[in-house]
Design a protein around this motif. Structure first.
Motif, PDB file in Angstrom:
ATOM      1  N   ALA A 127       0.870  -1.168   0.060  1.00 33.09           N
ATOM      2  CA  ALA A 127      -0.041  -0.116   0.013  1.00 33.09           C
ATOM      3  C   ALA A 127       0.898   1.340   0.059  1.00 33.09           C
ATOM      4  N   MET A 128       0.234   2.321  -0.650  1.00 34.58           N
ATOM      5  CA  MET A 128       0.893   3.774  -0.679  1.00 34.58           C
ATOM      6  C   MET A 128      -0.078   4.552  -0.071  1.00 34.58           C
ATOM      7  N   ARG A 129       0.364   5.719   0.537  1.00 37.13           N
ATOM      8  CA  ARG A 129      -0.593   6.720   0.842  1.00 37.13           C
ATOM      9  C   ARG A 129      -1.176   7.184  -0.822  1.00 37.13           C
ATOM     10  N   GLN A 130      -2.445   7.566  -0.472  1.00 33.90           N
ATOM     11  CA  GLN A 130      -3.130   7.953  -1.786  1.00 33.90           C
ATOM     12  C   GLN A 130      -2.452   9.147  -2.422  1.00 33.90           C
ATOM     13  N   GLU A 131      -2.206  10.196  -1.951  1.00 35.18           N
ATOM     14  CA  GLU A 131      -1.607  11.352  -2.545  1.00 35.18           C
ATOM     15  C   GLU A 131      -0.347  10.978  -3.325  1.00 35.18           C
ATOM     16  N   GLU A 132       0.482  10.207  -2.509  1.00 35.91           N
ATOM     17  CA  GLU A 132       1.710   9.911  -3.396  1.00 35.91           C
ATOM     18  C   GLU A 132       1.537   8.913  -4.366  1.00 35.91           C
ATOM     19  N   SER A 133       0.572   7.916  -4.103  1.00 38.84           N
ATOM     20  CA  SER A 133       0.229   6.987  -5.299  1.00 38.84           C
ATOM     21  C   SER A 133       0.005   8.001  -6.549  1.00 38.84           C
ATOM     22  N   GLU A 134      -0.960   8.768  -6.454  1.00 41.91           N
ATOM     23  CA  GLU A 134      -1.493   9.548  -7.708  1.00 41.91           C
ATOM     24  C   GLU A 134      -0.348  10.515  -8.174  1.00 41.91           C
ATOM     25  N   TYR A 194       1.999   0.639   9.553  1.00 44.81           N
ATOM     26  CA  TYR A 194       0.867   1.460   9.126  1.00 44.81           C
ATOM     27  C   TYR A 194       1.190   2.953   9.624  1.00 44.81           C
ATOM     28  N   GLU A 195       1.996   3.061  10.790  1.00 46.61           N
ATOM     29  CA  GLU A 195       2.386   4.314  11.464  1.00 46.61           C
ATOM     30  C   GLU A 195       3.190   4.806  10.372  1.00 46.61           C
ATOM     31  N   ALA A 196       4.257   4.114  10.092  1.00 46.54           N
ATOM     32  CA  ALA A 196       5.409   4.336   9.250  1.00 46.54           C
ATOM     33  C   ALA A 196       5.028   5.091   7.949  1.00 46.54           C
ATOM     34  N   LEU A 197       3.994   4.306   7.416  1.00 44.08           N
ATOM     35  CA  LEU A 197       3.368   4.997   6.127  1.00 44.08           C
ATOM     36  C   LEU A 197       2.565   6.169   6.460  1.00 44.08           C
ATOM     37  N   LYS A 198       1.761   5.892   7.231  1.00 46.11           N
ATOM     38  CA  LYS A 198       0.964   7.045   7.480  1.00 46.11           C
ATOM     39  C   LYS A 198       1.849   8.491   7.697  1.00 46.11           C
ATOM     40  N   VAL A 202       8.258   5.963   5.156  1.00 45.78           N
ATOM     41  CA  VAL A 202       8.302   5.142   4.243  1.00 45.78           C
ATOM     42  C   VAL A 202       7.462   5.586   2.904  1.00 45.78           C
ATOM     43  N   ASN A 203       7.739   4.801   1.795  1.00 40.56           N
ATOM     44  CA  ASN A 203       6.873   5.236   0.333  1.00 40.56           C
ATOM     45  C   ASN A 203       5.898   4.072   0.380  1.00 40.56           C
ATOM     46  N   VAL A 204       6.197   2.898   0.764  1.00 42.68           N
ATOM     47  CA  VAL A 204       5.335   1.615   0.629  1.00 42.68           C
ATOM     48  C   VAL A 204       5.280   0.805   1.741  1.00 42.68           C
ATOM     49  N   PHE A 217      -6.531   5.579   7.041  1.00 39.57           N
ATOM     50  CA  PHE A 217      -5.230   6.559   6.586  1.00 39.57           C
ATOM     51  C   PHE A 217      -5.076   6.882   5.296  1.00 39.57           C
ATOM     52  N   ASN A 218      -6.150   6.667   4.432  1.00 37.61           N
ATOM     53  CA  ASN A 218      -6.234   7.225   3.157  1.00 37.61           C
ATOM     54  C   ASN A 218      -5.171   6.343   2.200  1.00 37.61           C
ATOM     55  N   PHE A 219      -4.791   5.251   2.506  1.00 36.20           N
ATOM     56  CA  PHE A 219      -3.998   4.328   1.930  1.00 36.20           C
ATOM     57  C   PHE A 219      -4.523   3.646   0.826  1.00 36.20           C
ATOM     58  N   VAL A 220      -3.929   3.555  -0.389  1.00 37.82           N
ATOM     59  CA  VAL A 220      -4.657   2.469  -1.650  1.00 37.82           C
ATOM     60  C   VAL A 220      -3.555   1.320  -1.614  1.00 37.82           C
ATOM     61  N   VAL A 221      -4.376   0.412  -1.965  1.00 42.59           N
ATOM     62  CA  VAL A 221      -3.602  -0.962  -2.223  1.00 42.59           C
ATOM     63  C   VAL A 221      -2.980  -1.069  -3.434  1.00 42.59           C
ATOM     64  N   LEU A 222      -1.841  -1.242  -4.007  1.00 40.54           N
ATOM     65  CA  LEU A 222      -1.410  -1.495  -5.137  1.00 40.54           C
ATOM     66  C   LEU A 222      -1.981  -2.836  -5.825  1.00 40.54           C
TER      67      LEU A 222
END
Length: 294
Positions: A127-134, A194-198, A202-204, A217-222
């Motif tokens: 998973a990634m943060r949605q903003e960074e994924s976009e 989850y906390e590190a990603l939030k 980290v990026n992923v 946390f507004n993550f998206v699953v790749l």
């Protein structure tokens, strides 16, 4: 005397018949949020349709399976990959449909019926943060691999077990054709991922696909576009003799399974784990909003 005896026999027969009709359906479940929700939802759904229910959620995985095989519980929700790998010791890597078909066949020999599988698949995922994924245009694991190969500017958080296990990071890299150095991979407790990603450390991150923190946390699953991760589709299982005596249970649970997917389960899990709503209330709200009960 004869009349009294006849009435007594008739009364006894009625009592026996009534007892048979009132036989409890024993619902089992494992001891984490998603499973506790499923056992509560199942119990409430069956009760709303006239069944007497004994909810015994909160058991360990091995214990609930043993209880099913020994007839101590009648119905619970299981994951296809768990039955295939853990209970039936099948090492062959199968796709989602083949996994379901295989466990349905093997468990039938043990008196366990698999009903319809839902679209919820509680497997490992990235998973990634949605903003960074976009921003980076990364929506699949192939996209992630390409970015690693071309830019080498991404970091990954994983629990220590998955990092080292033979079906973990190394074969994932082989499947998708990329390689991350030790400095690009942070190993930590699963909850800390989850906390590190939030927090953007980290990026992923390695997550479970139906974890409530993904939407919270507004993550998206790749997308696992090469089908690397095993299938852990969620489905109701019932003892065959119970289903034969109560075929409506199959209809009710199939209808419930049709309402479940990754996003739905993640949202329900988040209401419990993040918003601190009680399991009973979350279960009741879902059944009503989905039209399964009035």
């Amino acid at each position: 005397m004869f009349g009294y005896t006849a009435r007594s026999i008739l009364a006894g027969a009625l009592l026996i018949t009534g007892a048979a009709q009132a036989q409890e359906i024993v619902v089992g479940g494992k001891n984490f949020t998603e499973q506790q929700l499923l056992s509560a939802m199942t119990a409430q759904l069956l009760e709303a349709n006239g069944y007497t229910v004994d909810n015994r959620g909160g058991m360990g995985s091995a214990a609930v399976r043993q209880a099913m095989e020994s007839g101590q519980i009648d119905v619970y929700w299981e994951y296809t990959g768990t039955s295939l790998i853990t209970y039936n010791k099948v090492e062959e890597k199968l796709d989602a449909q083949a996994t379901y078909d295989k466990v349905k066949e093997l468990d039938a020999e043990k008196g366990i019926v698999w009903l319809d599988a839902s679209m919820a698949n509680n497997t490992y995922a990235l998973a990634m943060r949605q903003e960074e994924s976009e921003k980076l245009g990364i929506t699949t694991i192939s996209d992630f691999a390409a970015r690693v190969n071309n830019e080498n500017d991404l970091t990954l958080a994983s629990n220590a077990e998955w990092y080292a296990r033979p079906d973990g990071l190394k074969p994932l890299q082989e499947t998708y054709g990329f390689e991350m150095g030790r400095s690009e991979v942070s190993r930590m407790d699963s909850g800390l991922v989850y906390e590190a990603l939030k927090n953007g450390d980290v990026n992923v991150g390695l997550v479970f696909a139906t974890d409530g923190r993904i939407p919270a946390f507004n993550f998206v699953v790749l997308e696992d576009d090469k089908g690397y991760f095993p299938a852990y589709a969620l489905a109701p299982v019932v003892r065959d003799e119970v289903l034969e005596a109560n075929p409506k249970i199959g209809e009710l649970l199939n209808a419930m399974a049709a309402k479940l997917d990754d996003q739905t389960m993640a949202t329900l899990n988040a209401k419990v784990d993040v918003d601190r709503v009680s399991i009973e209330n979350v279960a009741s709200e879902f059944l009503k909003e989905s039209g399964l009960v009035s």
